[in-house]
Motif scaffolding. Structure first.
Motif, short mmCIF file in Angstrom:
data_model
loop_
_atom_site.label_atom_id
_atom_site.label_comp_id
_atom_site.label_asym_id
_atom_site.label_seq_id
_atom_site.Cartn_x
_atom_site.Cartn_y
_atom_site.Cartn_z
N ALA A 140 0.75 -0.76 0.12
CA ALA A 140 0.15 0.37 -0.04
C ALA A 140 0.63 1.05 0.21
O ALA A 140 0.05 2.12 -0.64
CB ALA A 140 -0.92 0.36 1.31
N ALA A 141 1.83 1.15 0.40
CA ALA A 141 3.14 2.71 0.92
C ALA A 141 3.88 2.52 -0.64
O ALA A 141 4.13 3.11 -1.24
CB ALA A 141 3.90 2.23 1.85
N ARG A 142 4.27 1.60 -1.04
CA ARG A 142 4.52 1.57 -2.46
C ARG A 142 3.59 2.23 -3.28
O ARG A 142 3.68 3.38 -4.09
CB ARG A 142 4.89 0.14 -2.81
CG ARG A 142 6.27 -0.98 -2.49
CD ARG A 142 5.96 -1.93 -3.04
NE ARG A 142 7.46 -2.50 -2.54
CZ ARG A 142 8.52 -2.84 -3.00
NH1 ARG A 142 8.63 -2.25 -4.15
NH2 ARG A 142 9.93 -3.13 -2.52
N ALA A 143 2.57 1.23 -3.09
CA ALA A 143 1.28 2.03 -4.34
C ALA A 143 1.13 4.11 -3.93
O ALA A 143 0.85 4.59 -5.21
CB ALA A 143 -0.43 1.50 -4.04
N ALA A 144 1.32 4.29 -3.07
CA ALA A 144 1.32 6.18 -2.50
C ALA A 144 1.87 6.44 -3.53
O ALA A 144 1.79 7.55 -3.83
CB ALA A 144 1.32 6.32 -1.18
N ILE A 145 2.95 6.27 -2.59
CA ILE A 145 4.75 6.11 -4.44
C ILE A 145 4.32 6.46 -5.10
O ILE A 145 4.17 7.97 -5.76
CB ILE A 145 5.97 5.88 -3.68
CG1 ILE A 145 5.96 6.03 -1.91
CG2 ILE A 145 6.85 6.71 -4.58
CD1 ILE A 145 7.14 5.07 -1.54
N ALA A 146 3.91 5.14 -5.66
CA ALA A 146 3.69 5.47 -7.44
C ALA A 146 2.46 5.89 -7.99
O ALA A 146 2.63 7.01 -8.95
CB ALA A 146 3.46 4.32 -7.46
N ASP A 147 1.34 6.30 -6.75
CA ASP A 147 0.52 6.97 -8.07
C ASP A 147 0.55 8.28 -7.70
O ASP A 147 -0.62 9.02 -8.05
CB ASP A 147 -1.12 6.91 -7.08
CG ASP A 147 -1.14 5.34 -7.56
OD1 ASP A 147 -0.54 4.35 -8.84
OD2 ASP A 147 -1.95 4.71 -6.79
#
Length: 401
Positions: free
Chosen positions: A20-27
């Protein structure tokens, strides 16, 4: 609706955070962080990047300006443990944030050392005075401190040695959680570690030598701990005065006619949330108050050089006021009473008949409590011992409706 993600990241980079944290960075359309954070997260970043500005207030403005866009802020470890999250939440409602904490440097250090974190004092000295550690220097205590850079551990060792804690053990935990992680320990008095990583936490196992400056945990510090010229609220009277001032979380004290600053300093020692403004007309004494505040671990005490009541103008309204010196001018008391917040407390100590008469008159007018404090101490009388009385104190305390 949340538009801001705050992602805690450690020295292990993306490997140490969840999906979820990776997705927040990527998005995110824009990602804020220190150069080191942005480098660690680089493989996941698809939007623009912005390195923190100096001064940091400019970065806060930049984050606020991105409101409405998908925004991510990278932080060290736990963003709400002496981190950027604590700064941003003063400007942005928590409901507009998603926060993904990583283990803090304190958590990592405690786990490496086997120290139960709930039993450890945690202090941030990052960009802050080293003197803040002084109240925590208790025999047998364990302290974890964040430092500013590679020079922090050596400076801390010098402070410990000068304060009488030179045989305390300092463990320097460097670059925790990453490939450069290192833990080294030395006795403070012999500290000489070289090539210390700027990213470090110091763990202190406190050992007090005879004569160490240990600050007791109850009010009424020994007078000898204060530098003074005789203008000091003595230990016994100070303890009673602080009890009557009744400090509460987050409150501000005005110490009018501060002298050595002893009352205002002990007010701040009662809790880290408390603040003091010390008003002192004598320049030499004002400087002495500042020295005492640093030496006793409350360097953030504010000193205002000037004579009351004029020096009180424009100051933040206090929750409590102490008048111990220079209070015989009725204008000082009038100004203090007017400035005090509703529900606030005022305590005034009189030694002279003139000030006592003024306090008696205010008690008759406004009510409150009058207390006569008379203390005697055993002293030599010829070849024997007798009671030698100190000057009695008349104390008026009053709470503002």
């Amino acid at each position: 609706m949340s538009w801001l993600s705050i992602v805690g990241i450690g020295e292990d980079g993306l490997a140490g955070i969840g999906e979820a944290a990776r997705a927040a960075i990527a998005d995110a359309e824009i990602v804020f962080g220190g150069a080191r954070h942005l480098e660690l997260a680089a493989p996941a970043i698809t939007g623009k990047t912005q390195v923190w500005l100096s001064p940091f207030s400019g970065s806060v403005d930049a984050v606020l300006a991105s409101r409405g866009k998908s925004t991510c802020v990278l932080a060290s470890g736990d963003p709400f443990m002496f981190g950027v999250g604590a700064t941003l939440v003063r400007h942005i409602d928590a409901a507009q944030m998603r926060v993904f904490p990583h283990p803090s440097a304190f958590s990592l250090a405690a786990s490496r050392l086997g120290w139960p974190l709930q039993d450890v004092a945690t202090v941030s000295l990052h960009g802050r005075p080293l003197d803040l550690i002084r109240p925590h220097l208790q025999p047998g205590a364990r302290i974890l401190t964040l430092t500013s850079d590679e020079h922090g551990p050596a400076a801390l060792a010098r402070l410990l040695t000068e304060a009488g804690f030179g045989i305390s053990i300092i463990s320097v935990l460097e670059a925790l959680g990453g490939p450069r992680e290192k833990i080294r320990s030395q006795v403070a008095v012999n500290f000489g570690l070289a090539d210390v990583d700027p990213l470090n936490v110091c763990a202190v196992s406190v050992v007090a030598l005879p004569g160490a400056r240990v600050l007791q945990l109850a009010p009424g510090l020994d007078d000898s701990l204060f530098e003074h010229d005789g203008q000091i609220t003595k230990r016994d009277i100070r303890a009673l005065t602080l009890s009557t001032l009744a400090p509460r979380h987050g409150e501000l004290l005005w110490d009018i006619g501060a002298g050595s600053g002893s009352v205002g300093i002990e007010w701040m020692l009662a809790d880290s949330s408390l603040r003091t403004i010390a008003i002192e007309a004598d320049a030499e004494r004002a400087t002495r108050v500042e020295r005492n505040a640093k030496a006793l671990g409350v360097p953030d005490l504010k000193v205002v050089l000037g004579s009351a009541p004029d020096a009180l103008s424009g100051l933040e309204p206090p929750h409590a006021i102490f008048i111990g010196g220079g209070g015989s001018d009725p204008g000082v008391l009038d100004s203090a009473l007017a400035a005090l917040r509703a529900g606030g407390r005022l305590v005034a100590n009189a030694v002279t008949l003139e000030m006592e008469a003024m306090l008696l008159a205010r008690h008759a007018e406004l009510g409150g409590n009058l207390t006569r404090i008379a203390i005697s101490r055993a002293d030599a009388v010829g070849g024997m011992t007798g009671w030698r009385p100190a000057m009695p104190i008349t104390q008026w305390s009053w709470s503002k409706p």
